[in-house]
Enzyme design. Structure first.
Site, short mmCIF file in Angstrom:
data_model
loop_
_atom_site.label_atom_id
_atom_site.label_comp_id
_atom_site.label_asym_id
_atom_site.label_seq_id
_atom_site.Cartn_x
_atom_site.Cartn_y
_atom_site.Cartn_z
N GLY A 256 0.84 -1.19 0.00
CA GLY A 256 0.00 0.00 0.00
C GLY A 256 0.87 1.25 0.00
O GLY A 256 2.03 1.20 0.45
N GLN B 277 3.14 10.05 1.17
CA GLN B 277 4.42 9.33 1.25
C GLN B 277 5.33 9.64 0.05
O GLN B 277 6.53 9.37 0.10
CB GLN B 277 4.19 7.81 1.32
CG GLN B 277 3.51 7.38 2.61
CD GLN B 277 3.32 5.88 2.65
OE1 GLN B 277 2.36 5.37 2.10
NE2 GLN B 277 4.25 5.17 3.27
N CYS C 121 5.60 -0.01 7.41
CA CYS C 121 5.28 1.15 6.59
C CYS C 121 6.51 1.54 5.78
O CYS C 121 7.62 1.57 6.33
CB CYS C 121 4.86 2.31 7.50
SG CYS C 121 4.44 3.81 6.61
N LEU C 122 6.31 1.85 4.50
CA LEU C 122 7.45 2.24 3.66
C LEU C 122 8.10 3.53 4.15
O LEU C 122 9.25 3.81 3.83
CB LEU C 122 7.01 2.39 2.20
CG LEU C 122 6.53 1.09 1.53
CD1 LEU C 122 5.97 1.37 0.15
CD2 LEU C 122 7.66 0.07 1.44
N HIS D 174 -4.73 1.57 7.12
CA HIS D 174 -3.39 2.12 7.33
C HIS D 174 -3.13 3.26 6.34
O HIS D 174 -2.66 4.33 6.72
CB HIS D 174 -2.37 0.98 7.15
CG HIS D 174 -0.93 1.41 7.16
ND1 HIS D 174 -0.02 0.94 8.08
CD2 HIS D 174 -0.22 2.25 6.36
CE1 HIS D 174 1.16 1.49 7.84
NE2 HIS D 174 1.07 2.28 6.78
N GLU D 175 -3.49 3.03 5.06
CA GLU D 175 -3.26 4.06 4.03
C GLU D 175 -4.16 5.27 4.25
O GLU D 175 -3.74 6.41 4.06
CB GLU D 175 -3.48 3.49 2.62
CG GLU D 175 -2.59 2.32 2.25
CD GLU D 175 -1.13 2.50 2.60
OE1 GLU D 175 -0.63 3.65 2.54
OE2 GLU D 175 -0.47 1.51 2.96
#
Ligand code: ZN
Length: 178
Positions: free
Chosen positions: A46, A51, A94-95, A136-137
């Site tokens: 995601g 981000q 998370c990225l 989350h997103e």
């Protein structure tokens, strides 16, 4: 399509409330496709627009297995219209917080409304990893990171480590830009 640089915490852009998308026009669609490609390359399941430094309400998600068919979802202005009373706990990463993970509790099943890449209003139901990932997103669009759902002690430990690794990266970055 293009792979966009992913912002890592701490960064003020990850703490902002994002603006709604008025129309999913060709430019927005292109951003959605770039975000999807960026997410696959990372690799991640995601990605939210903040981000990649774009403070607009756009998310992309694909929780399909690597060896199976891809099942991308590209969504603008996602909003939850129903959440289950039942919760589920999932170890999230998370990225934007690379290499850190924590158990987060969220509603197990959701129903949401969003605008798709053809500018059509859609509704969908999700459970399992897909429901967790979408929530989350969507949090990113409110400036909320998964660490905001865990204890302050654990959150601060993760953020301190990220800050330290960012500082350590700086001299390297200087060499790389020469
Ligand atoms: Zn994230």
């Amino acid at each position: 399509m293009a792979i966009l640089p992913i912002i890592t915490a701490p960064d003020p852009r990850l703490k902002k409330v994002c603006k709604p998308v008025e129309t999913v026009d060709p430019e927005t669609r292109r951003l959605m496709e770039d975000m999807l490609e960026t997410m696959y390359a990372a690799p991640g399941i995601g990605l939210a627009a903040p981000q990649v430094g774009v403070l607009r309400r756009i998310i992309v998600v694909d929780v399909s297995k690597e060896d199976g068919q891809r099942q991308p979802h590209m969504m603008a202005n996602p909003e939850l219209i129903r959440v289950s009373d039942e919760d589920t706990s999932y170890e999230e990463g998370c990225l934007s917080l690379p290499e850190h993970y924590a158990e987060v509790v969220r509603p197990a099943e959701i129903k949401l409304r969003y605008i798709d890449k053809e500018n059509e209003i859609r509704e969908m139901a999700a459970d399992g990893v897909l429901a967790t990932c979408i929530q989350h997103e969507m949090d990113h669009l409110e400036g909320i990171l998964f660490v905001d759902h865990i204890s302050a002690l654990k959150r601060n430990m993760i953020l301190r480590r990220l800050l330290k690794s960012k500082r350590a990266d700086k001299p390297m970055a200087k060499y790389a830009t020469v």
